[in-house]
Design a protein around this motif. Structure first.
Motif, PDB file in Angstrom:
ATOM      1  N   LEU A   1       7.884   2.378 -10.724  1.00 16.49           N
ATOM      2  CA  LEU A   1       7.154   2.294  -9.455  1.00 16.49           C
ATOM      3  C   LEU A   1       5.934   1.373  -9.578  1.00 16.49           C
ATOM      4  CD1 LEU A   1       7.111   5.963  -8.111  1.00 16.49           C
ATOM      5  CD2 LEU A   1       8.024   3.959  -6.928  1.00 16.49           C
ATOM      6  N   VAL A   2       5.204   1.506 -10.667  1.00 17.32           N
ATOM      7  CA  VAL A   2       4.019   0.666 -10.868  1.00 17.32           C
ATOM      8  C   VAL A   2       4.433  -0.788 -11.096  1.00 17.32           C
ATOM      9  CG1 VAL A   2       2.025   0.233 -12.364  1.00 17.32           C
ATOM     10  CG2 VAL A   2       2.535   2.549 -11.581  1.00 17.32           C
ATOM     11  N   GLY A   3       5.539  -0.995 -11.788  1.00 19.46           N
ATOM     12  CA  GLY A   3       6.056  -2.365 -11.930  1.00 19.46           C
ATOM     13  C   GLY A   3       6.366  -2.979 -10.571  1.00 19.46           C
TER      14      GLY A   3
ATOM     15  N   ILE B   1       9.979   7.038 -14.131  1.00 17.05           N
ATOM     16  CA  ILE B   1       9.990   6.633 -12.713  1.00 17.05           C
ATOM     17  C   ILE B   1       8.654   6.002 -12.336  1.00 17.05           C
ATOM     18  CG2 ILE B   1      10.004   7.553 -10.349  1.00 17.05           C
ATOM     19  CD1 ILE B   1      12.148   9.596 -11.407  1.00 17.05           C
ATOM     20  N   LEU B   2       7.566   6.602 -12.783  1.00 18.09           N
ATOM     21  CA  LEU B   2       6.237   6.065 -12.497  1.00 18.09           C
ATOM     22  C   LEU B   2       6.077   4.666 -13.075  1.00 18.09           C
ATOM     23  CD1 LEU B   2       3.450   6.503 -11.247  1.00 18.09           C
ATOM     24  CD2 LEU B   2       2.774   7.667 -13.362  1.00 18.09           C
TER      25      LEU B   2
ATOM     26  N   LEU C   1      11.555  17.019 -16.952  1.00 24.65           N
ATOM     27  CA  LEU C   1      11.128  16.503 -15.657  1.00 24.65           C
ATOM     28  C   LEU C   1       9.916  15.579 -15.804  1.00 24.65           C
ATOM     29  CD1 LEU C   1      11.559  16.502 -12.612  1.00 24.65           C
ATOM     30  CD2 LEU C   1      10.180  18.598 -12.487  1.00 24.65           C
ATOM     31  N   ALA C   2       9.007  15.937 -16.692  1.00 25.38           N
ATOM     32  CA  ALA C   2       7.829  15.098 -16.927  1.00 25.38           C
ATOM     33  C   ALA C   2       8.227  13.758 -17.536  1.00 25.38           C
ATOM     34  CB  ALA C   2       6.834  15.821 -17.827  1.00 25.38           C
TER      35      ALA C   2
ATOM     36  N   LEU D   1       0.817  -1.209   0.000  1.00 21.87           N
ATOM     37  CA  LEU D   1       0.000   0.000   0.000  1.00 21.87           C
ATOM     38  C   LEU D   1       0.854   1.265   0.000  1.00 21.87           C
ATOM     39  CD1 LEU D   1      -2.970  -1.058   2.292  1.00 21.87           C
ATOM     40  CD2 LEU D   1      -3.014  -0.645  -0.182  1.00 21.87           C
ATOM     41  N   LYS D   2       2.034   1.208   0.620  1.00 16.28           N
ATOM     42  CA  LYS D   2       2.946   2.355   0.556  1.00 16.28           C
ATOM     43  C   LYS D   2       3.374   2.602  -0.883  1.00 16.28           C
ATOM     44  CE  LYS D   2       4.762   2.121   5.209  1.00 16.28           C
ATOM     45  NZ  LYS D   2       5.832   1.621   6.064  1.00 16.28           N
ATOM     46  N   LEU D   3       3.706   1.531  -1.597  1.00 12.15           N
ATOM     47  CA  LEU D   3       4.060   1.677  -3.014  1.00 12.15           C
ATOM     48  C   LEU D   3       2.889   2.240  -3.810  1.00 12.15           C
ATOM     49  CD1 LEU D   3       6.146  -1.513  -3.895  1.00 12.15           C
ATOM     50  CD2 LEU D   3       6.823   0.870  -4.236  1.00 12.15           C
ATOM     51  N   TYR D   4       1.693   1.781  -3.502  1.00 13.95           N
ATOM     52  CA  TYR D   4       0.498   2.279  -4.178  1.00 13.95           C
ATOM     53  C   TYR D   4       0.364   3.788  -3.993  1.00 13.95           C
ATOM     54  CZ  TYR D   4      -4.422   3.306  -5.041  1.00 13.95           C
ATOM     55  OH  TYR D   4      -5.596   3.873  -5.490  1.00 13.95           O
ATOM     56  N   TYR D   5       0.504   4.251  -2.751  1.00 11.66           N
ATOM     57  CA  TYR D   5       0.336   5.674  -2.483  1.00 11.66           C
ATOM     58  C   TYR D   5       1.488   6.514  -3.051  1.00 11.66           C
ATOM     59  CZ  TYR D   5      -3.714   4.519   0.298  1.00 11.66           C
ATOM     60  OH  TYR D   5      -4.942   4.069   0.680  1.00 11.66           O
ATOM     61  N   ILE D   6       2.686   5.967  -3.076  1.00 14.99           N
ATOM     62  CA  ILE D   6       3.818   6.685  -3.667  1.00 14.99           C
ATOM     63  C   ILE D   6       3.597   6.859  -5.162  1.00 14.99           C
ATOM     64  CG2 ILE D   6       6.279   6.509  -4.253  1.00 14.99           C
ATOM     65  CD1 ILE D   6       6.639   5.169  -1.451  1.00 14.99           C
ATOM     66  N   GLN D   7       3.201   5.761  -5.840  1.00 14.57           N
ATOM     67  CA  GLN D   7       2.976   5.878  -7.286  1.00 14.57           C
ATOM     68  C   GLN D   7       1.803   6.803  -7.577  1.00 14.57           C
ATOM     69  OE1 GLN D   7       0.415   4.745  -9.521  1.00 14.57           O
ATOM     70  NE2 GLN D   7      -0.844   3.975  -7.853  1.00 14.57           N
ATOM     71  N   LEU D   8       0.802   6.798  -6.708  1.00 19.34           N
ATOM     72  CA  LEU D   8      -0.345   7.683  -6.898  1.00 19.34           C
ATOM     73  C   LEU D   8       0.078   9.151  -6.772  1.00 19.34           C
ATOM     74  CD1 LEU D   8      -3.345   7.248  -7.547  1.00 19.34           C
ATOM     75  CD2 LEU D   8      -3.811   7.341  -5.095  1.00 19.34           C
ATOM     76  N   ALA D   9       1.008   9.423  -5.863  1.00 20.75           N
ATOM     77  CA  ALA D   9       1.519  10.793  -5.699  1.00 20.75           C
ATOM     78  C   ALA D   9       2.323  11.225  -6.930  1.00 20.75           C
ATOM     79  CB  ALA D   9       2.377  10.890  -4.440  1.00 20.75           C
ATOM     80  N   VAL D  10       3.148  10.332  -7.447  1.00 22.32           N
ATOM     81  CA  VAL D  10       3.917  10.658  -8.661  1.00 22.32           C
ATOM     82  C   VAL D  10       2.961  10.834  -9.837  1.00 22.32           C
ATOM     83  CG1 VAL D  10       5.680   9.827 -10.286  1.00 22.32           C
ATOM     84  CG2 VAL D  10       6.009   9.524  -7.818  1.00 22.32           C
ATOM     85  N   ASN D  11       1.973   9.958  -9.925  1.00 24.04           N
ATOM     86  CA  ASN D  11       0.946  10.054 -10.965  1.00 24.04           C
ATOM     87  C   ASN D  11       0.244  11.411 -10.891  1.00 24.04           C
ATOM     88  OD1 ASN D  11      -1.838   9.917 -11.991  1.00 24.04           O
ATOM     89  ND2 ASN D  11      -1.403   7.770 -12.397  1.00 24.04           N
ATOM     90  N   PHE D  12      -0.131  11.814  -9.696  1.00 21.68           N
ATOM     91  CA  PHE D  12      -0.792  13.104  -9.474  1.00 21.68           C
ATOM     92  C   PHE D  12       0.061  14.260  -9.988  1.00 21.68           C
ATOM     93  CE2 PHE D  12      -1.181  16.876  -6.791  1.00 21.68           C
ATOM     94  CZ  PHE D  12      -2.519  17.186  -6.948  1.00 21.68           C
ATOM     95  N   SER D  13       1.347  14.198  -9.723  1.00 20.91           N
ATOM     96  CA  SER D  13       2.232  15.314 -10.069  1.00 20.91           C
ATOM     97  C   SER D  13       2.545  15.387 -11.563  1.00 20.91           C
ATOM     98  CB  SER D  13       3.526  15.235  -9.260  1.00 20.91           C
ATOM     99  OG  SER D  13       4.280  14.107  -9.651  1.00 20.91           O
ATOM    100  N   TRP D  14       2.451  14.267 -12.280  1.00 27.19           N
ATOM    101  CA  TRP D  14       2.895  14.251 -13.673  1.00 27.19           C
ATOM    102  C   TRP D  14       2.161  15.266 -14.544  1.00 27.19           C
ATOM    103  CZ3 TRP D  14       1.180  13.846 -18.570  1.00 27.19           C
ATOM    104  CH2 TRP D  14       2.171  13.754 -19.552  1.00 27.19           C
ATOM    105  N   SER D  15       0.849  15.269 -14.514  1.00 21.65           N
ATOM    106  CA  SER D  15       0.084  16.194 -15.368  1.00 21.65           C
ATOM    107  C   SER D  15       0.397  17.647 -15.053  1.00 21.65           C
ATOM    108  CB  SER D  15      -1.421  15.956 -15.198  1.00 21.65           C
ATOM    109  OG  SER D  15      -1.769  14.706 -15.702  1.00 21.65           O
ATOM    110  N   ILE D  16       0.595  17.927 -13.796  1.00 20.10           N
ATOM    111  CA  ILE D  16       0.916  19.301 -13.385  1.00 20.10           C
ATOM    112  C   ILE D  16       2.292  19.700 -13.910  1.00 20.10           C
ATOM    113  CG2 ILE D  16       1.283  20.805 -11.383  1.00 20.10           C
ATOM    114  CD1 ILE D  16      -0.748  18.838  -9.917  1.00 20.10           C
ATOM    115  N   ILE D  17       3.256  18.801 -13.780  1.00 13.33           N
ATOM    116  CA  ILE D  17       4.610  19.071 -14.280  1.00 13.33           C
ATOM    117  C   ILE D  17       4.584  19.286 -15.795  1.00 13.33           C
ATOM    118  CG2 ILE D  17       6.902  18.046 -14.652  1.00 13.33           C
ATOM    119  CD1 ILE D  17       6.431  16.511 -11.967  1.00 13.33           C
ATOM    120  N   PHE D  18       3.872  18.412 -16.499  1.00  8.82           N
ATOM    121  CA  PHE D  18       3.868  18.458 -17.958  1.00  8.82           C
ATOM    122  C   PHE D  18       3.029  19.610 -18.501  1.00  8.82           C
ATOM    123  CE2 PHE D  18       2.453  17.211 -22.198  1.00  8.82           C
ATOM    124  CZ  PHE D  18       3.636  16.816 -22.790  1.00  8.82           C
TER     125      PHE D  18
END
Length: 157
Positions: free
Chosen positions: A117-119, A113-114, A106-107, A81-98
């Motif tokens: 992480l999902v793998g 990296i995402l 960076l995107a 679940l920690k991995l799930y939440y970490i990847q979700l945070a990176v996922n969240f940030s991607w659209s904003i970065i791009f």
């Protein structure tokens, strides 16, 4: 395995969907920006992205619920679940970065990296629930494609 609770499942699915929706909202107008950038071959139309992401967020939420609901091994479950939440945070940030910041390098790095992480999350989920892991395979495939797009857009623009 705890007893199935529809309310808990909905909390996981809605939470994942809200992460995507909030990220899209904070990213700004992605459709006009997407039309302006030089895109690589195989780039899908802009309307496809929200459709695919809605499905993927639902699958993520269902799979996370399955892991959360499994009480066989608390340490593995917590780690997954920690991995799930970490990847979700990176996922969240991607659209904003791009889209918001237009930081293509960076995107592209975040997309790659995402993907990894999902793998790792899928492997972690598989030890607890093979079905929960399999539900994320479309996500990993899409991230491979999204990584290609992000890296290509970085080089083309």
């Amino acid at each position: 395995m705890k007893k199935f609770k529809l309310t808990d499942l909905l909390i996981f699915v809605v939470t994942a969907e809200l992460v995507g929706a909030l990220s899209a909202l904070l990213a700004g107008d992605f459709t006009s920006f997407y039309a302006e950038v030089i895109r690589p071959p195989l780039s899908p139309p802009a309307w496809l992205f929200p459709v695919v992401w809605a499905i993927l967020y639902a699958l993520m939420g269902i799979s996370a619920y399955m892991i959360w609901n499994n009480r066989k091994n608390e340490l593995r479950r917590s780690s997954a679940l920690k991995l799930y939440y970490i990847q979700l945070a990176v996922n969240f940030s991607w659209s904003i970065i791009f889209f918001r910041f237009r930081a293509f390098a960076l995107a592209a790095a975040a997309a790659v990296i995402l993907f990894f992480l999902v793998g790792a999350m899928i492997l972690s989920f598989r030890r607890i629930s093979p079905l929960a892991a399999k539900l994320n395979i479309p996500y990993l495939v899409w991230l491979g494609f999204a990584s290609y797009l992000a890296v290509a857009i970085y080089f083309l623009n």
